[in-house]
Design a protein around this motif. Sequence first.
Motif, PDB file in Angstrom:
ATOM      1  N   ARG A   1      14.042   6.447   2.759  1.00  0.00           N
ATOM      2  CA  ARG A   1      14.534   5.993   4.049  1.00  0.00           C
ATOM      3  C   ARG A   1      13.634   4.869   4.568  1.00  0.00           C
ATOM      4  O   ARG A   1      12.413   4.901   4.367  1.00  0.00           O
ATOM      5  N   ILE A   2      14.226   3.913   5.243  1.00  0.00           N
ATOM      6  CA  ILE A   2      13.468   2.863   5.908  1.00  0.00           C
ATOM      7  C   ILE A   2      13.213   3.302   7.351  1.00  0.00           C
ATOM      8  O   ILE A   2      14.154   3.616   8.093  1.00  0.00           O
ATOM      9  N   VAL A   3      11.937   3.352   7.729  1.00  0.00           N
ATOM     10  CA  VAL A   3      11.539   3.763   9.079  1.00  0.00           C
ATOM     11  C   VAL A   3      10.961   2.528   9.770  1.00  0.00           C
ATOM     12  O   VAL A   3      10.019   1.911   9.276  1.00  0.00           O
TER      13      VAL A   3
ATOM     14  N   VAL B   1       0.863  -1.173   0.000  1.00  0.00           N
ATOM     15  CA  VAL B   1       0.000   0.000   0.000  1.00  0.00           C
ATOM     16  C   VAL B   1       0.904   1.229   0.000  1.00  0.00           C
ATOM     17  O   VAL B   1       1.939   1.255   0.670  1.00  0.00           O
ATOM     18  N   THR B   2       0.531   2.227  -0.795  1.00  0.00           N
ATOM     19  CA  THR B   2       1.263   3.488  -0.854  1.00  0.00           C
ATOM     20  C   THR B   2       0.349   4.610  -0.390  1.00  0.00           C
ATOM     21  O   THR B   2      -0.771   4.742  -0.876  1.00  0.00           O
TER      22      THR B   2
ATOM     23  N   THR C   1       4.612   7.045   1.321  1.00  0.00           N
ATOM     24  CA  THR C   1       5.040   6.007   2.245  1.00  0.00           C
ATOM     25  C   THR C   1       4.537   4.671   1.729  1.00  0.00           C
ATOM     26  O   THR C   1       3.355   4.518   1.406  1.00  0.00           O
ATOM     27  N   VAL C   2       5.458   3.690   1.625  1.00  0.00           N
ATOM     28  CA  VAL C   2       5.134   2.383   1.063  1.00  0.00           C
ATOM     29  C   VAL C   2       5.317   1.321   2.139  1.00  0.00           C
ATOM     30  O   VAL C   2       6.329   1.319   2.859  1.00  0.00           O
TER      31      VAL C   2
ATOM     32  N   ARG D   1       8.799   2.329   4.006  1.00  0.00           N
ATOM     33  CA  ARG D   1       9.776   3.070   3.208  1.00  0.00           C
ATOM     34  C   ARG D   1       9.164   4.422   2.847  1.00  0.00           C
ATOM     35  O   ARG D   1       8.105   4.495   2.226  1.00  0.00           O
ATOM     36  N   VAL D   2       9.846   5.472   3.240  1.00  0.00           N
ATOM     37  CA  VAL D   2       9.389   6.833   2.948  1.00  0.00           C
ATOM     38  C   VAL D   2      10.199   7.373   1.782  1.00  0.00           C
ATOM     39  O   VAL D   2      11.436   7.465   1.861  1.00  0.00           O
TER      40      VAL D   2
END
Length: 331
Positions: free
Chosen positions: A228-230, A185-186, A194-195, A220-221
Amino acid sequence: MTREGGKSTIGLGAMEREAHAWVRRLTSGDATVEDAEAFQLWRQQSAAHAIAFATASKLWETVGQAGHNLRYDQASLGALLDGEAKRVMTRRLVLGGGLATAAAAVGAVTLRPPLELWPSWSELAADYRTGTGEQRKVALSGNLSVNLDTRTSIALRPDHGDTSRIELITGQASIATAPQQSRPVTVIASSGQTVASQASFDVRYLGAEVRVTCLGGEVRVEHQGDARIVRERQQIVYDERRLSDIVAIDPAVEAAWQDGLLIFRYTPLPKVVEEVNRYRSGRIFIVNAGLNAHLINGRFHIDRIDEVLLQLEQAFGVKAKTLPGGIVLLS
């Protein structure tokens, strides 16, 4: 001066009273698409209707702008309100291209509501929207759900390959995918997205800033070529120009709104007021700059949000003056 329903009409004509009624309806937090369409028909009747509405809206702007810089007693504030309302159809507005100016101004007021007192057209056209103080959970599929906070609007966008796409137009939404979810989902918000595939995360888009908080799993933003991976218990912020560093957060505080709570921990009063204003009709203004240094701690129920004002009065001796339309002045 006469009064209708406890509100001063200040000797206005029928058209001006209708304009003020539209402002009250649009700022109630309960405005619908049907209301917006009816308002458009009313406003388009004549340039005079557009002027009347622009003037009524300007009243809210004047109170808001003055509230940030001045301290009022009852008499001076009443003079401000009376004076602004009486400036309907002034000679300056009618002459020298004033009608065209007013028509242009009311279009701007409609697209960019003063002080965000009512939803913009894009919000009213959203697929899902919450009003003031309302929260709503939406199941978009068997594996994807979205929890909408107050004054939040989302639109469903066409899928991209196997990815579901949601646009957060404004507000705050918490998105959760089921553990067995394999379809990404995005969530699009402003200049980034954000994915996620298997995650629980919160996206907040207010003003020019987007804040993404990961509550479970990882996301993933993506922002203007950067990504970036959050991970869980982390947060990142972006705007049109930049993507911030990742910071650690307390999920109990960040996700409290989903349990009907607001939690403040040593939060400056202006930030508290900004947050509380999202959950109530009208507007709270700090009219004494000396209050800005106060730090607030507490847990407050969203459905009893004005209890914040009671604590301010009891803990700090703040005086809260309540005016029509949900306006509160803190001094």
